[in-house]
Design a protein around this motif. Structure first.
Motif, short mmCIF file in Angstrom:
data_model
loop_
_atom_site.label_atom_id
_atom_site.label_comp_id
_atom_site.label_asym_id
_atom_site.label_seq_id
_atom_site.Cartn_x
_atom_site.Cartn_y
_atom_site.Cartn_z
N ALA A 192 29.64 67.90 38.80
CA ALA A 192 30.68 68.04 37.77
C ALA A 192 31.48 69.32 37.99
CB ALA A 192 30.04 68.05 36.39
N ASN A 193 32.75 69.29 37.55
CA ASN A 193 33.63 70.46 37.65
C ASN A 193 33.34 71.45 36.52
OD1 ASN A 193 36.82 69.29 39.02
ND2 ASN A 193 34.74 68.86 39.67
N THR A 194 33.75 72.70 36.74
CA THR A 194 33.70 73.71 35.68
C THR A 194 35.13 74.10 35.33
OG1 THR A 194 33.48 75.46 37.35
CG2 THR A 194 31.44 74.61 36.36
N THR A 195 35.30 74.70 34.17
CA THR A 195 36.63 75.04 33.69
C THR A 195 37.27 76.11 34.56
OG1 THR A 195 35.94 74.53 31.43
CG2 THR A 195 37.95 75.85 31.69
N ASP A 196 38.49 75.86 34.99
CA ASP A 196 39.26 76.81 35.80
C ASP A 196 40.39 77.34 34.92
OD1 ASP A 196 41.07 78.06 37.57
OD2 ASP A 196 40.46 76.76 39.23
N GLU A 197 40.19 78.54 34.35
CA GLU A 197 41.15 79.09 33.39
C GLU A 197 42.51 79.38 34.02
OE1 GLU A 197 41.06 79.25 30.26
OE2 GLU A 197 38.95 78.85 29.82
N ASP A 198 42.51 79.85 35.26
CA ASP A 198 43.79 80.15 35.90
C ASP A 198 44.59 78.87 36.14
OD1 ASP A 198 45.58 82.19 37.36
OD2 ASP A 198 45.29 80.61 38.87
N PHE A 199 43.88 77.80 36.51
CA PHE A 199 44.57 76.52 36.70
C PHE A 199 45.14 76.02 35.37
CE2 PHE A 199 44.32 71.79 36.78
CZ PHE A 199 45.38 71.58 37.64
N LEU A 200 44.38 76.18 34.29
CA LEU A 200 44.88 75.79 32.97
C LEU A 200 46.11 76.61 32.59
CD1 LEU A 200 41.54 75.34 31.01
CD2 LEU A 200 43.18 73.53 31.60
N HIS A 201 46.10 77.90 32.95
CA HIS A 201 47.27 78.74 32.67
C HIS A 201 48.49 78.23 33.45
CE1 HIS A 201 49.85 82.43 33.18
NE2 HIS A 201 49.73 82.36 31.87
N ALA A 202 48.25 77.80 34.70
CA ALA A 202 49.36 77.25 35.50
C ALA A 202 49.95 76.02 34.81
CB ALA A 202 48.87 76.90 36.91
N LEU A 203 49.07 75.15 34.29
CA LEU A 203 49.57 73.97 33.58
C LEU A 203 50.34 74.36 32.32
CD1 LEU A 203 46.70 71.30 33.82
CD2 LEU A 203 48.68 71.62 35.31
N GLU A 204 49.89 75.44 31.67
CA GLU A 204 50.60 75.90 30.48
C GLU A 204 51.99 76.42 30.82
OE1 GLU A 204 47.90 78.67 28.75
OE2 GLU A 204 46.63 77.12 27.85
N ILE A 205 52.15 76.98 32.02
CA ILE A 205 53.48 77.38 32.48
C ILE A 205 54.35 76.13 32.62
CG2 ILE A 205 54.77 78.34 34.46
CD1 ILE A 205 53.37 80.49 32.84
N ASP A 242 49.06 67.76 31.29
CA ASP A 242 48.91 68.20 29.90
C ASP A 242 47.78 69.22 29.82
OD1 ASP A 242 48.22 68.51 27.24
OD2 ASP A 242 48.39 66.39 26.73
N PRO A 243 48.08 70.51 29.58
CA PRO A 243 47.04 71.53 29.60
C PRO A 243 46.00 71.37 28.50
CG PRO A 243 49.12 72.46 28.86
CD PRO A 243 49.42 71.09 29.33
N ILE A 244 46.40 70.81 27.36
CA ILE A 244 45.45 70.62 26.26
C ILE A 244 44.46 69.52 26.61
CG2 ILE A 244 45.25 69.97 23.83
CD1 ILE A 244 48.10 71.20 23.48
N ASP A 245 44.98 68.40 27.11
CA ASP A 245 44.12 67.30 27.56
C ASP A 245 43.22 67.77 28.70
OD1 ASP A 245 42.97 64.90 28.21
OD2 ASP A 245 44.83 63.84 28.66
N GLN A 246 43.80 68.54 29.64
CA GLN A 246 43.01 69.01 30.78
C GLN A 246 41.85 69.89 30.33
OE1 GLN A 246 43.39 68.54 34.64
NE2 GLN A 246 41.37 68.84 33.78
N ARG A 247 42.07 70.74 29.33
CA ARG A 247 40.99 71.59 28.82
C ARG A 247 39.86 70.72 28.25
NH1 ARG A 247 40.08 76.76 27.85
NH2 ARG A 247 42.22 77.39 28.34
N GLU A 248 40.22 69.66 27.53
CA GLU A 248 39.21 68.76 26.98
C GLU A 248 38.44 68.06 28.09
OE1 GLU A 248 38.22 68.38 23.75
OE2 GLU A 248 39.50 70.15 23.49
N ARG A 249 39.13 67.67 29.16
CA ARG A 249 38.46 67.02 30.29
C ARG A 249 37.48 67.99 30.96
NH1 ARG A 249 41.77 62.81 32.73
NH2 ARG A 249 43.38 62.28 31.22
N PHE A 250 37.91 69.24 31.14
CA PHE A 250 37.02 70.25 31.71
C PHE A 250 35.79 70.45 30.81
CE2 PHE A 250 40.46 72.49 34.39
CZ PHE A 250 39.94 71.98 35.58
N LYS A 251 36.01 70.43 29.50
CA LYS A 251 34.91 70.59 28.55
C LYS A 251 33.89 69.46 28.72
CE LYS A 251 33.99 71.07 23.57
NZ LYS A 251 34.59 71.05 22.22
#
Length: 510
Positions: free
Chosen positions: A459-472, A437-446
């Motif tokens: 701790a991890n940092t936000t990976d925008e390209d990975f989030l884009h892959a999930l949005e695909i 779930d890209p929306i949930d994943q963004r919140e987890r990264f936050k």
């Protein structure tokens, strides 16, 4: 006469520098004679020592009792001379190669007078080629009667004294090449390591998985809780990191439709050294579309049994005197139940962070201000439960607070569909029903970014390209990471991770 012998027996071993000097003088003499041993480019090897023994045993088995074999077994071997006994007109030496060692009988009347003189000048450690015939001595030892001996490479530095071998642990790790020569058990460990990795590949290939390779130099080192190594790429004038995990790129491939992928490769974590940790180590991660963490448990059981059977010939292994049975169904227990069983604390009865902190104080569990209820549950687990998980055990359903890339349990969002696999009290693998779930994943990264800001260097940092892959769009997926080095430690009964790494990380000698 007795006093003379007494004096000889009390002589100190020659100084190593003197031994090196003598060897260099021998090399200089060979060069002057136009016999440079380093000019030899190849040698015709027909057998290894173990092959010779096997062939000769077969020949003897086909020979009537009391008779000599009618057929002559000729062979050509190459390896390192590990010992030498010169006795007038006949001598013996021991040749060691990849598969073992064998005695070489060297007689002046067979070899020839000048070649025999050359043989007597050889040093222990020299690499030689031997052509000859196999026979059994009067004492019953299978040996090779040398017809020709060729010096293939001159050893200029003496090996450790044979009786004591290379026992200094630090030196064994720094000079692994000497360790492999002097300690057969070290060589056996690394041969088994190769077989273990081969067996893993064979099993996964048979299950329809595809082996891939992903980047080691990354702009965002995510997928695990670890501090990365950092470097600078001059050509693009960019700071990069060495990967700490294989996860995020492999998931991109699941998005791309590859369905079943795995990678076995080095990852790098900027952390301390101990018996189970090395800053660069071998990790295997695999991802399978359309399954969940239950599918990963089944795969793990089957994989471990397959590897043990293939490499060791049994599913019962012994580590440090403790027997572990891979043949029985692996135990499955939730993290909450494990803490309840071993610490007597039931986190189902702990409603919030305040109550979790109170329980931690009562049980002398140290926590940080940033820690949430799930973090404290995990601290209880590490303190009380891990050491008891000797037999193969899946610990399931971790807190969402410590699992930023994992799917929540539909009936209890405080926990996720994750397991860690334990043996011998060690974490051997970590697996998820992957969060897609890209929306949930963004919140987890936050949330991870906030933890980073509060001082959590892992701790991890936000990976925008990975989030884009999930949005695909990523299908439901099960994924797992295996520590290959710990697996090798268990299957080879090795005490430390450095014993299963050919060249472990060592502090430089200034």
């Amino acid at each position: 006469m007795g006093e003379q012998n007494k004096g000889k027996n009390q002589q100190k071993p020659q100084d190593e520098n003197q031994l090196k000097k003598v060897r260099r003088e021998k090399l200089a003499t060979l060069m002057e004679e136009g016999r440079n041993p380093y000019e030899i480019t190849k040698y015709n090897v027909t057998d290894h020592t173990a092959d010779v023994r096997e062939k000769f045993a077969q020949l003897e088995a086909a020979t009537p009792e009391g008779e000599e074999p009618s057929e002559v077994l000729a062979t050509s071997l190459a390896g390192r001379m590990m010992s030498k006994r010169v006795m007038g007109k006949a001598s013996f030496c021991n040749l060691q190669d990849l598969k073992g060692n064998i005695q070489i009988y060297v007689a002046r009347d067979i070899l020839g007078e000048d070649p025999y003189k050359d043989f007597k000048k050889l040093d222990v450690g020299d690499l030689i080629g031997v052509e000859g015939e196999v026979f059994r001595t009067h004492t019953g030892e299978v040996s090779v009667k040398a017809k020709k001996i060729t010096l293939l490479s001159k050893s200029l530095s003496p090996l450790p004294e044979k009786f004591h071998g290379l026992t200094n642990t630090d030196m064994r790790y720094r000079q692994r090449y000497v360790d492999l020569i002097m300690n057969p058990e070290a060589k056996d460990t690394f041969i088994k390591r190769s077989k273990i990795i081969r067996a893993i590949r064979t099993y996964l290939d048979g299950q329809g998985f595809m082996e891939v390779e992903t980047p080691m130099l990354v702009s965002n080192a995510g997928g695990a809780a670890a501090r990365p190594f950092e470097t600078h790429f001059n050509a693009l004038d960019e700071d990069l990191k060495l990967r700490i995990s294989l996860e995020l790129y492999l998931k991109r491939l699941i998005v791309g439709g590859l369905e079943r992928v795995y990678e076995i490769g080095r990852v790098f974590r900027n952390e301390g050294l101990d018996t189970r940790h090395n800053p660069e180590f071998t990790l295997m991660e695999l991802y399978q579309a359309y399954t969940d963490y239950n599918g990963m448990m089944d795969l793990t059981e089957n994989l471990y049994r397959h590897v043990a059977q293939e490499v060791l010939g049994t599913t019962t292994i012994t580590y440090n005197g403790i027997e572990m049975d891979l043949g029985k169904p692996f135990e499955r227990i939730t993290m909450v139940d494990a803490v309840k069983k071993y610490a007597g604390v039931d986190f189902n009865e702990i409603p919030d962070l305040e109550a979790a902190r109170a329980a931690a104080k009562e049980h002398h569990i140290e926590y940080e201000e940033r820690h949430k209820k799930g973090d404290i549950l995990n601290l209880f687990f590490e303190e009380y439960a891990e050491k008891h998980l000797i037999q193969p055990t899946f610990v399931m359903d971790h807190p969402t607070d410590i699992s930023p890339l994992t799917k929540m349990k539909p009936d209890n969002p405080e926990y996720v569909e994750r397991f860690e696999f334990f043996m011998n009290g060690w974490e051997m693998a970590n697996a998820y029903s992957e969060l897609n779930d890209p929306i949930d994943q963004r919140e987890r990264f936050k949330a991870q970014e906030e933890a980073l800001a509060q001082g959590d260097e892992e701790a991890n940092t936000t990976d925008e390209d990975f989030l884009h892959a999930l949005e695909i769009g990523m299908p439901p997926t099960g994924g797992i990471g295996f520590g290959i080095d710990r697996m090798v430690m268990l299957l080879t009964d090795s005490a430390a991770i450095r014993d299963v790494l050919l060249f472990p990380t060592m502090k430089s000698i200034n």
